[in-house]
Design a protein around this motif. Structure first.
Motif, short mmCIF file in Angstrom:
data_model
loop_
_atom_site.label_atom_id
_atom_site.label_comp_id
_atom_site.label_asym_id
_atom_site.label_seq_id
_atom_site.Cartn_x
_atom_site.Cartn_y
_atom_site.Cartn_z
N VAL A 17 0.87 -1.17 0.00
CA VAL A 17 0.00 0.00 0.00
C VAL A 17 0.91 1.23 0.00
N GLN A 32 -2.68 0.60 -4.20
CA GLN A 32 -2.38 -0.73 -3.65
C GLN A 32 -2.17 -1.73 -4.77
N MET A 55 -10.83 -0.57 0.88
CA MET A 55 -9.84 0.48 1.16
C MET A 55 -10.42 1.42 2.19
N ARG A 87 -12.81 6.61 -5.37
CA ARG A 87 -12.09 5.37 -5.71
C ARG A 87 -12.38 5.08 -7.17
N CYS A 95 -3.91 5.25 4.93
CA CYS A 95 -4.72 4.44 4.02
C CYS A 95 -4.47 2.97 4.39
N THR A 139 -5.91 -1.31 3.56
CA THR A 139 -6.71 -2.20 2.72
C THR A 139 -6.96 -3.50 3.48
#
Lengths: 114, 111
Positions: A4, A25, A32, A68, A91, A93
């Motif tokens: 990421v 990513q 996310m 996104r 951020c 994921t």
């Protein structure tokens, strides 16, 4: 290595000037997240995307938006940054949305507001 | 409201000793608890996950326990090393995908 990536590592903006933070990513994860972390505080979830579905936390200010455009990228837009928005933005994921899913974090973007 | 609390004071221990960090939760019963390590200026890194029906989980020098009666999880690092110095965060998820981190405990291992 799958990872990421957040850019930039450090961002300086002026009071009221819109700013965009980016996250990418290579893990091909469906979910996310964006977290805000102020000094010596817990990371606070702002919102997350499950695929294209956007989920906003109830107490996230309207000043914060997210996009996104595809699986790999997610953006955090702060429309009119205030001094109180200075923080580390993280951020993360996860493969799926679920209680047992572990989170994979980027290195964060440290935002300063002048 | 749901709360997850960690001792916000820093923990200093001598190299080689066992570090024990505490995570307490109130007003709910998480199905899972996760522990993360965070170094200064970096994102958290996942360490261990423990389910509510598991009493203990181990990974190398790390051990996590989950006591649903006490509403507490303990995180142990045995034979601690200066490289273990970091902030350790506990994190829970509940049935409604409510993701909450504790404030973290800063650990410093003294050589």
């Amino acid at each position: 290595d799958a990872m990421v990536i957040q850019n930039p590592r450090y961002q300086v903006t002026q009071f009221g000037k819109p700013v965009t933070l980016s996250c990418s990513q290579t893990l091909n994860h469906n979910v996310m997240y964006w977290y805000q972390q102020k000094s010596s505080q817990a990371p606070k979830l702002l919102f997350h995307y499950y695929d294209k579905d956007f989920n906003n936390e109830a107490d996230t200010p309207d000043n914060f938006q997210s996009r996104r455009p595809n699986t790999s990228f997610c953006f955090l837009d702060i429309r009119s940054p205030g001094l109180g928005d200075a923080a580390m933005y993280l951020c993360a994921t996860s493969p799926r949305l679920g209680n047992h899913e572990k989170l994979f974090f980027g290195s964060g973007t440290q935002l300063s507001v002048l | 409201s749901q709360k997850i609390e960690q001792n916000s004071e820093a923990l200093n221990i001598q190299e080689g000793k066992t570090a024990t960090l505490t995570c307490n939760y109130t007003n709910y019963s998480p199905a899972y608890l996760q522990w993360y390590r965070q170094d200064p200026g970096r994102g958290p890194v996942f360490l261990l996950l423990i389910r509510e029906n598991e009493k203990e989980k181990r990974k190398e020098r790390l051990k996590v326990t989950f006591d649903t009666t006490l509403k507490q999880s303990l995180f142990h690092i045995t034979a601690s090393q200066p490289a273990d110095s970091a902030t350790y965060l506990c994190h829970h998820t509940s049935g409604t995908y409510k993701y909450i981190f504790g404030t973290g405990t800063r650990l410093k291992v003294l050589a």
